[in-house]
Design an enzyme around this catalytic site. Sequence first.
Site, PDB file in Angstrom:
ATOM      1  N   GLY A  22       0.786  -1.238   0.000  1.00 57.20           N
ATOM      2  CA  GLY A  22       0.000   0.000   0.000  1.00 57.20           C
ATOM      3  C   GLY A  22       0.814   1.281   0.000  1.00 57.20           C
ATOM      4  O   GLY A  22       0.351   2.318  -0.470  1.00 57.20           O
ATOM      5  N   GLU A  50       4.093   4.731   5.749  1.00 61.18           N
ATOM      6  CA  GLU A  50       2.848   3.959   5.770  1.00 61.18           C
ATOM      7  C   GLU A  50       1.770   4.626   4.907  1.00 61.18           C
ATOM      8  O   GLU A  50       1.759   5.843   4.751  1.00 61.18           O
ATOM      9  CB  GLU A  50       2.333   3.853   7.214  1.00 61.18           C
ATOM     10  CG  GLU A  50       2.584   2.514   7.866  1.00 61.18           C
ATOM     11  CD  GLU A  50       1.718   1.388   7.314  1.00 61.18           C
ATOM     12  OE1 GLU A  50       1.385   1.371   6.110  1.00 61.18           O
ATOM     13  OE2 GLU A  50       1.360   0.512   8.106  1.00 61.18           O
ATOM     14  N   ASP A  51       0.876   3.812   4.387  1.00 65.45           N
ATOM     15  CA  ASP A  51      -0.260   4.355   3.649  1.00 65.45           C
ATOM     16  C   ASP A  51      -1.319   4.868   4.618  1.00 65.45           C
ATOM     17  O   ASP A  51      -1.850   5.961   4.464  1.00 65.45           O
ATOM     18  CB  ASP A  51      -0.857   3.310   2.693  1.00 65.45           C
ATOM     19  CG  ASP A  51      -1.098   1.949   3.349  1.00 65.45           C
ATOM     20  OD1 ASP A  51      -0.808   1.785   4.552  1.00 65.45           O
ATOM     21  OD2 ASP A  51      -1.575   1.036   2.648  1.00 65.45           O
ATOM     22  N   ASP A  60      -4.544   2.704  11.107  1.00 71.26           N
ATOM     23  CA  ASP A  60      -5.937   2.414  11.435  1.00 71.26           C
ATOM     24  C   ASP A  60      -6.006   2.075  12.927  1.00 71.26           C
ATOM     25  O   ASP A  60      -6.002   2.975  13.762  1.00 71.26           O
ATOM     26  CB  ASP A  60      -6.369   1.261  10.524  1.00 71.26           C
ATOM     27  CG  ASP A  60      -7.851   0.997  10.517  1.00 71.26           C
ATOM     28  OD1 ASP A  60      -8.628   1.958  10.448  1.00 71.26           O
ATOM     29  OD2 ASP A  60      -8.239  -0.174  10.579  1.00 71.26           O
ATOM     30  N   LYS A  83      -6.364   7.450  10.691  1.00 70.66           N
ATOM     31  CA  LYS A  83      -7.769   7.241  11.056  1.00 70.66           C
ATOM     32  C   LYS A  83      -7.834   7.064  12.566  1.00 70.66           C
ATOM     33  O   LYS A  83      -8.038   5.959  13.065  1.00 70.66           O
ATOM     34  CB  LYS A  83      -8.222   5.936  10.376  1.00 70.66           C
ATOM     35  CG  LYS A  83      -9.546   5.980   9.642  1.00 70.66           C
ATOM     36  CD  LYS A  83      -9.995   4.560   9.322  1.00 70.66           C
ATOM     37  CE  LYS A  83      -9.850   4.179   7.889  1.00 70.66           C
ATOM     38  NZ  LYS A  83     -10.438   2.838   7.600  1.00 70.66           N
ATOM     39  N   PHE A 109     -13.808   3.523   4.887  1.00 71.46           N
ATOM     40  CA  PHE A 109     -12.894   2.659   4.151  1.00 71.46           C
ATOM     41  C   PHE A 109     -12.514   3.344   2.850  1.00 71.46           C
ATOM     42  O   PHE A 109     -13.364   3.684   2.045  1.00 71.46           O
ATOM     43  CB  PHE A 109     -13.521   1.292   3.875  1.00 71.46           C
ATOM     44  CG  PHE A 109     -12.519   0.329   3.304  1.00 71.46           C
ATOM     45  CD1 PHE A 109     -11.603  -0.315   4.124  1.00 71.46           C
ATOM     46  CD2 PHE A 109     -12.470   0.093   1.939  1.00 71.46           C
ATOM     47  CE1 PHE A 109     -10.655  -1.173   3.589  1.00 71.46           C
ATOM     48  CE2 PHE A 109     -11.531  -0.775   1.393  1.00 71.46           C
ATOM     49  CZ  PHE A 109     -10.617  -1.406   2.228  1.00 71.46           C
ATOM     50  N   VAL A 110     -11.213   3.553   2.683  1.00 73.81           N
ATOM     51  CA  VAL A 110     -10.749   4.299   1.520  1.00 73.81           C
ATOM     52  C   VAL A 110      -9.916   3.422   0.584  1.00 73.81           C
ATOM     53  O   VAL A 110      -9.319   2.430   1.005  1.00 73.81           O
ATOM     54  CB  VAL A 110      -9.936   5.546   1.947  1.00 73.81           C
ATOM     55  CG1 VAL A 110     -10.825   6.552   2.641  1.00 73.81           C
ATOM     56  CG2 VAL A 110      -8.772   5.156   2.853  1.00 73.81           C
ATOM     57  N   ASP A 126      -6.182  -0.578  -1.254  1.00 75.73           N
ATOM     58  CA  ASP A 126      -6.904  -1.531  -2.104  1.00 75.73           C
ATOM     59  C   ASP A 126      -8.221  -2.015  -1.516  1.00 75.73           C
ATOM     60  O   ASP A 126      -8.465  -1.929  -0.311  1.00 75.73           O
ATOM     61  CB  ASP A 126      -6.038  -2.766  -2.338  1.00 75.73           C
ATOM     62  CG  ASP A 126      -5.903  -3.618  -1.075  1.00 75.73           C
ATOM     63  OD1 ASP A 126      -5.427  -3.087  -0.047  1.00 75.73           O
ATOM     64  OD2 ASP A 126      -6.320  -4.788  -1.085  1.00 75.73           O
ATOM     65  N   ARG A 179      -5.482   0.040  -6.351  1.00 79.31           N
ATOM     66  CA  ARG A 179      -4.227   0.628  -5.853  1.00 79.31           C
ATOM     67  C   ARG A 179      -3.692   1.668  -6.823  1.00 79.31           C
ATOM     68  O   ARG A 179      -2.977   2.581  -6.430  1.00 79.31           O
ATOM     69  CB  ARG A 179      -3.156  -0.453  -5.657  1.00 79.31           C
ATOM     70  CG  ARG A 179      -3.453  -1.447  -4.540  1.00 79.31           C
ATOM     71  CD  ARG A 179      -2.198  -2.258  -4.258  1.00 79.31           C
ATOM     72  NE  ARG A 179      -2.436  -3.452  -3.452  1.00 79.31           N
ATOM     73  CZ  ARG A 179      -2.474  -3.458  -2.126  1.00 79.31           C
ATOM     74  NH1 ARG A 179      -2.320  -2.345  -1.458  1.00 79.31           N
ATOM     75  NH2 ARG A 179      -2.686  -4.593  -1.476  1.00 79.31           N
TER      76      ARG A 179
END
Length: 180
Positions: free
Chosen positions: A45, A100-101, A104, A132, A153-154, A160, A166
């Site tokens: 990601g 990091e993407d 969470d 988040k 949720f993105v 993905d 992606r």
Amino acid sequence: MHQDVERVLYSAEEIAQRCKELGAQITEDYKKRGETPLLVALLKGSVPFLADIMREIDLKLEFDCMDVSSYHGGTESVGDLKINKDLDCSLEGVSVLLVEDIVDTGRTLSKVKSLLKNKGAKEVKVVTLLDKPARRVVEIKPDYVGFTIENEFVIGYGLDYKQWYRNLPYVGILKASVYE
Ligand code: XMP
Ligand code: MG
């Protein structure tokens, strides 16, 4: 692909602008401290973000990638982390900047941070495109955040749904009809 997107949260232009700002801030902070970070990206990601942010950091640095899967069995121990692809380089005395993407629950990040410290890293800081905080289970605060988002949720720009989307150039919300 684009027809599956309900709404664009951050456009390619907004992301590029934020990468510029973060890159400048990281450059300044590390120059001030006389440190050079090793960028460590978590596959898959973080790949688009790594590619963009690294070109906005004006330091003579290296990067490496690792791939981990986290078992969320209730405990937060590093033993729950499966390393699918380890780093190629030694971390002894190294200042790591994890790329990091999205953060969470924070479980992955906290385990990876401990793992890298156990491997001898001098420090482990974190830059994440998205944060988040509403979903946080483990108390952990990324050092650099692109955008703070609600509990949604993105997808896109590395993120993905079933490994798809992606390659979207922006971050967006998926239409419910795609997963319902
Ligand atoms: P934790 O919960 O350990 O996990 O902080 C972070 C990882 O969970 C995935 N994740 C998402 N992936 N859209 C995604 O495509 C999302 O909204 C999302 N939220 C969490 C992601 O792999 C991240 O690295
Ligand atoms: Mg990830």
